[in-house]
Write a protein that holds these residues in place. Sequence first.
Motif, mmCIF file in Angstrom:
data_model
loop_
_atom_site.group_PDB
_atom_site.id
_atom_site.type_symbol
_atom_site.label_atom_id
_atom_site.label_comp_id
_atom_site.label_asym_id
_atom_site.label_seq_id
_atom_site.Cartn_x
_atom_site.Cartn_y
_atom_site.Cartn_z
ATOM 1 N N PRO A 267 0.839 -1.201 0.000
ATOM 2 C CA PRO A 267 0.000 0.000 0.000
ATOM 3 C C PRO A 267 0.872 1.248 0.000
ATOM 4 N N ARG A 268 0.458 2.245 -0.741
ATOM 5 C CA ARG A 268 1.260 3.439 -0.921
ATOM 6 C C ARG A 268 0.533 4.645 -0.349
ATOM 7 N N CYS A 269 1.315 5.622 0.093
ATOM 8 C CA CYS A 269 0.738 6.865 0.569
ATOM 9 C C CYS A 269 0.766 7.919 -0.521
ATOM 10 N N GLY A 270 1.053 7.530 -1.749
ATOM 11 C CA GLY A 270 1.172 8.444 -2.868
ATOM 12 C C GLY A 270 1.856 7.718 -4.000
ATOM 13 N N PRO A 271 2.725 8.401 -4.727
ATOM 14 C CA PRO A 271 3.463 7.714 -5.789
ATOM 15 C C PRO A 271 4.511 6.742 -5.266
ATOM 16 N N SER A 272 4.873 6.849 -3.987
ATOM 17 C CA SER A 272 5.890 5.972 -3.400
ATOM 18 C C SER A 272 5.345 5.344 -2.133
ATOM 19 N N ARG B 124 -2.217 -10.153 12.632
ATOM 20 C CA ARG B 124 -3.020 -8.940 12.789
ATOM 21 C C ARG B 124 -2.171 -7.666 12.845
ATOM 22 N N THR B 125 -0.875 -7.755 12.860
ATOM 23 C CA THR B 125 -0.015 -6.576 12.907
ATOM 24 C C THR B 125 0.500 -6.254 11.514
ATOM 25 N N LEU B 126 0.934 -5.020 11.346
ATOM 26 C CA LEU B 126 1.541 -4.583 10.093
ATOM 27 C C LEU B 126 3.040 -4.886 10.125
ATOM 28 N N PRO B 127 3.639 -5.201 8.982
ATOM 29 C CA PRO B 127 5.092 -5.482 8.967
ATOM 30 C C PRO B 127 5.888 -4.334 9.551
ATOM 31 N N SER B 128 6.877 -4.686 10.337
ATOM 32 C CA SER B 128 7.700 -3.695 11.027
ATOM 33 C C SER B 128 9.145 -4.154 11.020
ATOM 34 N N VAL B 129 10.056 -3.211 10.791
ATOM 35 C CA VAL B 129 11.488 -3.495 10.783
ATOM 36 C C VAL B 129 12.220 -2.375 11.513
ATOM 37 N N SER B 130 13.478 -2.606 11.769
ATOM 38 C CA SER B 130 14.349 -1.572 12.334
ATOM 39 C C SER B 130 15.155 -0.951 11.202
ATOM 40 N N LYS B 131 15.249 0.349 11.207
ATOM 41 C CA LYS B 131 15.961 1.073 10.152
ATOM 42 C C LYS B 131 16.901 2.072 10.790
ATOM 43 N N LYS B 132 18.064 2.202 10.182
ATOM 44 C CA LYS B 132 19.080 3.117 10.685
ATOM 45 C C LYS B 132 19.551 3.995 9.541
ATOM 46 N N SER B 133 19.499 5.305 9.758
ATOM 47 C CA SER B 133 19.913 6.257 8.741
ATOM 48 C C SER B 133 20.632 7.416 9.407
ATOM 49 N N GLU B 134 21.466 8.094 8.628
ATOM 50 C CA GLU B 134 22.275 9.167 9.198
ATOM 51 C C GLU B 134 21.436 10.354 9.623
ATOM 52 N N PHE B 135 20.393 10.662 8.875
ATOM 53 C CA PHE B 135 19.604 11.848 9.184
ATOM 54 C C PHE B 135 18.352 11.500 9.993
ATOM 55 N N ILE B 136 18.241 10.281 10.506
ATOM 56 C CA ILE B 136 17.104 9.873 11.338
ATOM 57 C C ILE B 136 17.616 9.566 12.739
ATOM 58 N N GLN B 137 17.240 10.375 13.702
ATOM 59 C CA GLN B 137 17.610 10.158 15.097
ATOM 60 C C GLN B 137 19.114 9.997 15.280
ATOM 61 N N VAL C 112 10.230 1.083 11.936
ATOM 62 C CA VAL C 112 9.477 1.594 10.791
ATOM 63 C C VAL C 112 8.367 0.598 10.500
ATOM 64 N N ILE C 113 7.129 1.071 10.559
ATOM 65 C CA ILE C 113 5.948 0.227 10.338
ATOM 66 C C ILE C 113 5.327 0.609 9.015
ATOM 67 N N LEU C 114 4.863 -0.364 8.287
ATOM 68 C CA LEU C 114 4.253 -0.105 6.990
ATOM 69 C C LEU C 114 3.025 0.791 7.144
ATOM 70 N N TRP C 115 2.954 1.800 6.303
ATOM 71 C CA TRP C 115 1.801 2.683 6.272
ATOM 72 C C TRP C 115 0.762 2.082 5.335
ATOM 73 N N ASP C 116 -0.367 1.686 5.914
ATOM 74 C CA ASP C 116 -1.430 1.021 5.153
ATOM 75 C C ASP C 116 -2.570 2.013 4.974
ATOM 76 N N SER C 117 -2.756 2.447 3.751
ATOM 77 C CA SER C 117 -3.816 3.426 3.467
ATOM 78 C C SER C 117 -5.199 2.797 3.433
ATOM 79 N N SER C 118 -5.278 1.455 3.531
ATOM 80 C CA SER C 118 -6.582 0.803 3.509
ATOM 81 C C SER C 118 -7.252 0.760 4.875
ATOM 82 N N LEU C 119 -6.594 1.289 5.924
ATOM 83 C CA LEU C 119 -7.192 1.298 7.249
ATOM 84 C C LEU C 119 -8.336 2.304 7.301
#
Length: 520
Positions: free
Chosen positions: A259-264, A291-304, A311-318
């Motif tokens: 599911p996408r929140c836009g073009p991405s 019953r849960t949405l897929p979730s992973v751990s993500k590490k990036s230089e400009f995040i925290q 990071v949990i999947l954004w499901d626009s069908s909710l």
Amino acid sequence: MTCPDKPGQLINWFICSLCIPRVCKLWSNRRPRTRRNLLLGTACAIYLGFLVSQVGRAPPQHQRAPEKRSHQSQDAAEASFPEIPLDGTLAPPESQDNGTTLQPNVVYITLRSKRSKPANIRGTVKPKRRKKYTVASPAPGQESLAARPPLQQQEAARLAGAESPWNALRGSLERVGERPWRLVRGSGVRVGVPDFQVPKARESNIRIYSESSPAWLSKEDIRIMRLLADSAVLGLQQVPSRSNARLLVLEGSSQVSAPRCGPSPCGLLKQPLDMSEVFAFHLDRILGLNRTLPSVSKKSEFIQDGRPCPVILWDSSLSPTSNKTHSSVKLTWGAYQQVLKHKCWQNGRVPKPEWDCTAIHHHEWSKMALFDFLLQIYNRLDTNCCGFRPRKEDACGQNRLRPQCDNQDSVALTHIIQRKHDPRHLVFVDNKGFFDRSEDNLNFKLLEGIKEFPESAVSVLKSQHLRQKLLQSLFLDKVYWESQGGRLGIEKLIDVIEQRAKILLTYINAHGAKVVPMNE
């Protein structure tokens, strides 16, 4: 005649002593002179004549002169070797004028045989993997860097006034009517990479070393996990949330139908303290709840500041939720208890209008209660923390909701969410668990009114394989595994879940709750 002192002479004398009596016996007896006897006698006579001639040439040897090993041995090695007879005897020594005898210098040469290679190397040695290179092919576009000489040579040739070899080649091709070489900009070829070496693909943060993924994770789960963990971040968006979560816009992938929140596609980025969301996702899949949405751990230089975050999947069908309760269903604690008694939609039975049932199936509440008890999630069924002693950092303690426990029937449930196209089933969101809750402070209010539990989840808790499955599943998320201190840290979290599972099983037996299949 002297006694023989060499092995060759001993053999000759031995053969002679045997042949002479034999010949005399043959000729003295009255036996017919057959062809066999004649041949044998002739051979013995020839050998005796050869032996006599050799014995006559070999006089007794005198005592050898002392050898000089320092300088004379080096000269003897450089000199030519004397001729050696075929029968093994040496030529007689040469005499000098002073009466001394020079012994011949014998040099033994050992020729080392050439070692042959093994017959089959390819079949016994594992071939070494070599780097592969992509070679540019003729096509219109940019000029080939491989065919062009180095820039230093071109500049030197230009300053010297000489014609560059590349320019001469290009001119000859143009005169003939052919096009010069061009660099193909295609998949796997990047401009500016030296020697056209294709960069090695970055290793995925979702690591699967076996032939297939764990059975409790679907192929779609693995694809979405890799999308969330490995995709590049295109931007951040603010979303209305009490947990200060932000929407992470990710680079799209045509292979994933997420599911996408836009073009991405997008993921909901939470705080590092909410890392238990990742554990909750894997526990949900292992228990068979899904019953849960897929979730992973993500590490990036400009995040925290580079710290890992869930990071949990954004499901626009909710289904859309209210800003106050963040639920798609308006339900209080008292109404929730009445819904449990009526067992709405169980066995395909349509509820009566006076029951005030929602569109949610009865089994969904049992799954949610079991899931929330194992992780001690209180923000759905016990927002005021009435079933346990809260800490200062808990949300109910910060909002001073503890005194409202006297009138619990009017307390609204939160984070009760469905999908637009599937209102019968719940979607578990905001699954922040608490592993530091002691056994004497567990929230049993979450199990209040639940008389049935899912068979698939209870069987996993009884099978003694929960630890093995959690280790295998959590190992897939490389960032989460390392952020928790590796296996040692993960084992401590699993110890808490296993102990709570034993308490839950004891509660089920003590209260006579039923374990029924809930795979409708």
